[in-house]
Design an enzyme around this catalytic site. Structure first.
Site, mmCIF file in Angstrom:
data_model
loop_
_atom_site.group_PDB
_atom_site.id
_atom_site.type_symbol
_atom_site.label_atom_id
_atom_site.label_comp_id
_atom_site.label_asym_id
_atom_site.label_seq_id
_atom_site.Cartn_x
_atom_site.Cartn_y
_atom_site.Cartn_z
ATOM 1 N N CYS A 123 -63.834 96.038 61.458
ATOM 2 C CA CYS A 123 -62.452 96.813 61.829
ATOM 3 C C CYS A 123 -60.958 97.441 60.666
ATOM 4 O O CYS A 123 -61.460 98.311 60.702
ATOM 5 C CB CYS A 123 -61.461 96.906 63.395
ATOM 6 S SG CYS A 123 -60.982 94.990 62.844
ATOM 7 N N HIS A 307 -56.975 93.684 65.907
ATOM 8 C CA HIS A 307 -58.083 94.466 65.702
ATOM 9 C C HIS A 307 -57.160 95.919 65.316
ATOM 10 O O HIS A 307 -55.639 96.353 65.602
ATOM 11 C CB HIS A 307 -58.270 94.858 67.276
ATOM 12 C CG HIS A 307 -59.661 96.440 67.082
ATOM 13 N ND1 HIS A 307 -60.512 95.998 66.252
ATOM 14 C CD2 HIS A 307 -59.654 97.134 67.716
ATOM 15 C CE1 HIS A 307 -62.097 97.121 66.982
ATOM 16 N NE2 HIS A 307 -61.312 98.058 67.017
ATOM 17 N N ASN A 327 -61.327 104.385 67.291
ATOM 18 C CA ASN A 327 -61.717 103.147 67.962
ATOM 19 C C ASN A 327 -63.023 103.205 66.697
ATOM 20 O O ASN A 327 -62.966 104.293 66.631
ATOM 21 C CB ASN A 327 -62.027 102.335 69.402
ATOM 22 C CG ASN A 327 -62.166 101.328 69.416
ATOM 23 O OD1 ASN A 327 -62.174 100.301 68.250
ATOM 24 N ND2 ASN A 327 -62.181 100.357 70.782
#
Ligand code: NAG
Ligand code: NAG
Length: 367
Positions: A123, A307, A327
């Protein structure tokens, strides 16, 4: 013979029975959690039952939270000693809502590119490579519309690759080494036919939230195995890459200014308005893997990890201020690949570790 078969059958039945009971316990625990989330007084988001977690324990969503524990302290130290420039708010008027994709419409293709980190804790690389692509496009007024390579970022900027990184390292890499272009897995995504240099090499996966119409296999299923060893840092472009993107040494974009980190909600908004989306990180709690829609805020206390994502805009819904966040769990997740999260109260630390480059100071082919 008959005797042996019978024994195996009995053993098999006993085994299957035990597993089924375990799965039912996990499912019951998850249903209970989802009901509890949806029943939280004043909750602003919706939780849903997800086929990917059928039979899996609550909290199975750990692997994608690839922001290292020390990331926050490291960034604070770099801010304190001036390596990272702390950005303060100025007098620029900030509207109540803003969406980078609409505002910078000449770069809609780049900003709207929802990527997929596969079953890899990358990520931190996706957040930076995507925000950098947006900022490169915006700074050149849409002249350079490319995806910058998450593959190179993940496997060259940091030796741990899929095992995690921090939010400073990828920007430092882009600043000092430059970054090649590169789109999604096997020519998929909006840049699929453009022949970019180094595409992401790990397959699409279904991540968290209900499966819905996501065509991809879930993490740890055939087609989406867990990554035991990160791929090597690429040193040349993919065989399918095409000119002008096929020369790894020449297909490189970097910036000459500082790495910045805004110190407030307003400073984050102002840099997005001027230069485009930013990378940020937040703490993932046990409830987040059940997110379906709405404005997320924390309702459970179990920490799954950090994240990294990309903040693309903001707005207000029924009096609640939120960030719009892209995302890297493919477009079939959440609100078409995006989620919204409470803004202005540092929800899950989302306003703490925002990073980007200082502005319109890009170098590379065509600039
Ligand atoms: C700033 O802090 C970082 C992290 O502690 C360190 O690696 C770096 O050398 C420091 N730089 C300066 C200019 O002091
Ligand atoms: C940016 O591009 C648009 C459309 O191509 C053009 O109308 C505009 O003048 C350009 N702006 C600048 C600052 O170059």
């Amino acid at each position: 013979m008959a005797h042996t078969t019978c024994v195996f059958l009995v053993l098999g039945l006993v085994c299957a029975h035990g597993l089924t009971e375990l799965h039912e316990l996990h499912n019951a625990a998850r249903s209970k959690l989802i009901d509890e989330i949806n029943a939280v007084p004043g909750i602003l988001w919706k939780a849903g039952r997800n086929p990917r977690f059928e039979g899996h324990p609550v909290g199975a969503a750990k692997t994608l939270c690839g922001v290292k524990k020390e990331s926050h302290e490291k960034l604070q130290a770099l801010r304190n000693n001036g390596t990272v420039q702390v950005l303060k708010a100025d007098s620029t008027v900030v509207p109540s809502s803003f969406d980078s994709e609409k505002h910078f419409s000449m770069c809609a293709k780049v900003i709207g590119d929802i990527r997929d980190q596969s079953n890899c804790g990358c990520c931190w690389a996706f957040g930076a490579a995507s925000a950098a692509s947006d900022r490169l496009c915006i700074a050149t007024n849409g002249t350079i519309q490319v995806a910058l390579s998450a593959q190179e970022t993940c496997f060259c900027a940091e030796s741990d690759g899929c095992d995690g990184g921090d939010l400073y390292t990828p920007w430092e890499y882009i600043q000092s080494s430059g970054l090649a272009t590169g789109g999604q897995y096997q020519n998929s995504g909006p840049f699929g036919k453009d022949g970019l240099c180094s595409d992401f090499s790990l397959p699409h996966c279904h991540h968290h939230g209900p499966q819905g119409n996501d065509p991809y296999p879930a993490e740890n299923q055939p087609g989406c195995p867990s990554v035991s060893r990160s791929p090597k840092c690429p040193t040349k472009c993919d065989a399918e890459s095409k000119a002008p993107y096929s020369n790894f040494k020449r297909d490189r974009y970097s910036f000459s200014g500082n790495i910045i980190s805004p110190d407030s909600e307003r400073a984050i908004q102002q840099t997005i308005m001027k230069y485009g989306p930013v990378e940020a990180a937040f703490t993932v709690y046990g409830d987040f893997e059940n997110y379906v829609s709405g404005v997320y805020h924390q309702t459970s206390s179990e920490v799954l990890g950090g994240h990294a994502i990309r903040i693309v805009g903001w707005g207000v819904e029924s009096g609640t201020k939120y960030w719009k966040v892209a995302n890297s769990w493919n477009p079939y997740w959440g609100e078409d690949g995006y989620f919204r999260i409470k803004r202005g109260t540092n929800e899950c630390g989302i306003e703490d570790d925002v990073t980007a480059n200082s502005g319109a100071d890009w170098n590379g082919p065509g600039i």
